[in-house]
Design a protein around this motif. Structure first.
Motif, short mmCIF file in Angstrom:
data_model
loop_
_atom_site.label_atom_id
_atom_site.label_comp_id
_atom_site.label_asym_id
_atom_site.label_seq_id
_atom_site.Cartn_x
_atom_site.Cartn_y
_atom_site.Cartn_z
N ALA A 1 0.83 -1.20 0.00
CA ALA A 1 0.00 0.00 0.00
C ALA A 1 0.86 1.25 0.00
CB ALA A 1 -0.93 -0.02 1.22
N GLY A 2 1.92 1.28 0.81
CA GLY A 2 2.74 2.47 0.92
C GLY A 2 3.38 2.86 -0.40
N TYR A 3 3.95 1.89 -1.11
CA TYR A 3 4.60 2.20 -2.38
C TYR A 3 3.58 2.52 -3.48
CZ TYR A 3 9.07 0.85 -0.41
OH TYR A 3 10.20 0.81 0.36
N LEU A 4 2.41 1.91 -3.41
CA LEU A 4 1.36 2.26 -4.36
C LEU A 4 0.91 3.70 -4.17
CD1 LEU A 4 -0.83 -0.98 -4.51
CD2 LEU A 4 0.59 -0.03 -6.33
N TYR A 5 0.76 4.11 -2.90
CA TYR A 5 0.38 5.50 -2.63
C TYR A 5 1.47 6.45 -3.12
CZ TYR A 5 -3.63 4.26 0.32
OH TYR A 5 -4.83 3.80 0.79
N ALA A 6 2.74 6.10 -2.90
CA ALA A 6 3.83 6.95 -3.36
C ALA A 6 3.85 7.05 -4.88
CB ALA A 6 5.16 6.40 -2.85
N ALA A 7 3.61 5.94 -5.57
CA ALA A 7 3.55 5.96 -7.03
C ALA A 7 2.36 6.79 -7.51
CB ALA A 7 3.47 4.54 -7.58
N GLY A 8 1.23 6.67 -6.81
CA GLY A 8 0.06 7.48 -7.16
C GLY A 8 0.35 8.96 -6.99
N ALA A 9 1.07 9.31 -5.93
CA ALA A 9 1.47 10.70 -5.73
C ALA A 9 2.35 11.19 -6.88
CB ALA A 9 2.20 10.85 -4.40
N ALA A 10 3.23 10.32 -7.38
CA ALA A 10 4.10 10.68 -8.49
C ALA A 10 3.31 10.98 -9.75
CB ALA A 10 5.11 9.56 -8.75
N VAL A 11 2.32 10.14 -10.04
CA VAL A 11 1.48 10.36 -11.22
C VAL A 11 0.76 11.70 -11.11
CG1 VAL A 11 -0.51 9.54 -12.52
CG2 VAL A 11 1.19 7.91 -11.68
N CYS A 12 0.18 11.96 -9.94
CA CYS A 12 -0.56 13.21 -9.74
C CYS A 12 0.36 14.42 -9.83
CB CYS A 12 -1.27 13.18 -8.39
SG CYS A 12 -2.61 11.98 -8.27
N GLN A 13 1.56 14.32 -9.28
CA GLN A 13 2.52 15.41 -9.40
C GLN A 13 2.84 15.70 -10.86
OE1 GLN A 13 6.19 15.25 -7.26
NE2 GLN A 13 5.22 14.99 -5.27
N ALA A 14 3.02 14.65 -11.63
CA ALA A 14 3.37 14.83 -13.04
C ALA A 14 2.26 15.53 -13.81
CB ALA A 14 3.67 13.47 -13.67
N VAL A 15 1.03 15.10 -13.59
CA VAL A 15 -0.11 15.73 -14.27
C VAL A 15 -0.20 17.20 -13.88
CG1 VAL A 15 -2.61 15.75 -14.51
CG2 VAL A 15 -1.39 13.57 -14.46
N GLY A 16 -0.10 17.49 -12.57
CA GLY A 16 -0.15 18.87 -12.12
C GLY A 16 0.97 19.71 -12.69
N ALA A 17 2.16 19.11 -12.80
CA ALA A 17 3.32 19.83 -13.31
C ALA A 17 3.14 20.23 -14.77
CB ALA A 17 4.57 18.96 -13.17
#
Length: 290
Positions: A150-166
């Motif tokens: 769960a922890g690494y999935l959440y971190a990967a999800g955060a990365a995707v969202c950061q990229a879209v926002g960027a």
């Protein structure tokens, strides 16, 4: 050079703030922490905009895209990051999120704003992916108490969202005449609304479950000032002056800064984690210089 320096400063601020958020977050849910750090930052940056920044004149669609950027990057992305913090700690959360985010940002930028990768940059992508994978595997072996899935999935999800926002932010900041501070406020507004809706849907508490104490409130205040107020402005300044993939890549150095912060705080950094973190940094460097 302004954009690159702003991105590196963002990385340092976020690495320090991640540790402080983790230490202060005992009584806060991920959504509660995300909501209040967003509100405080919006108020502070809003005051700066009112008194020091001339208002921009964007079409409704421009403001709409900034709001959407905040909904995805701050509302969903930061919540995923805080969930990761609670499960795998600040060093691993920052490492996974901030090394994967440049890859996602570069790929999305190719489609969205036609910022293409060359052969050397693809090599950098491959090096970073390999290094992150090996860090995760070494952490599982040396830290069996961590629940990685769960922890690494959440971190990967955060990365995707950061990229879209960027990428959305980069598109708006280069397409319109808007100050980085005002753009940050619009992004924050979208993020706050999204978090508030999620809290209402989940019936989350708006305040901590128990009184965290003065020390926790002080840590949260400092973390918000560094990791959101300063980092948000610096991040938008970076997007205004450098390509999205380059900015997100330089922000990824927060993974290395985070390991340094962890070492200063007395955490033991395993040799394999350090080695593969340095390999990840090599991949980041390839992306920057190519």
């Amino acid at each position: 050079m302004i954009g690159e320096l702003a991105a590196l400063s963002t990385a340092l601020c976020w690495a320090i703030a991640a540790r402080l958020f983790r230490q202060a977050g005992g009584g806060f849910s991920a959504l509660c922490m995300n909501f209040w750090k967003g509100v405080v930052t919006f108020v502070l940056l809003g005051l700066v905009c009112v008194f020091f920044v001339p208002a921009a004149s964007l079409p409704a669609s421009g403001y709409g895209w900034l709001l959407l950027s905040g909904v995805i990057g701050i509302g969903i992305g930061d919540t995923c990051f805080f969930l990761a913090l609670k499960r795998i700690g600040d060093s691993q959360s920052v490492l996974v999120t901030e090394t994967l985010a440049p890859i996602f940002a570069a790929l999305l930028a190719m489609v969205w704003i036609s910022e293409w990768l060359n052969a050397w940059q693809w090599l950098g992508v491959a090096v970073v992916i390999l290094a992150v994978d090996m860090v995760i595997k070494s952490t599982r072996r040396t830290s069996p108490h961590i629940t990685p899935s769960a922890g690494y999935l959440y971190a990967a999800g955060a990365a995707v969202c950061q990229a879209v926002g960027a990428v959305i932010s980069r598109d708006i900041l280069t397409g319109y005449d808007i100050n980085a501070t005002e753009a940050a406020c619009w992004r924050l507004a979208g993020g706050i609304v999204m978090v508030a809706l999620m809290m209402l849907w989940r019936r989350e508490r708006w305040l901590p479950k128990f009184n965290p104490g003065k020390r926790a409130w002080c840590l949260l205040a400092i973390a918000t000032l560094l990791g959101t107020v300063f980092a948000m402005y610096l991040q938008m300044l970076g997007f205004a002056n450098a390509k999205a993939g380059i900015v997100q890549t330089l922000i990824a150095t927060s993974a290395i800064f985070s390991l340094g912060v962890a070492a200063l705080m007395g955490d033991k950094i395993h040799r394999s984690t350090l080695m593969w973190s340095l390999v990840a940094l090599v991949g980041v460097a390839i992306l920057v210089v190519s």
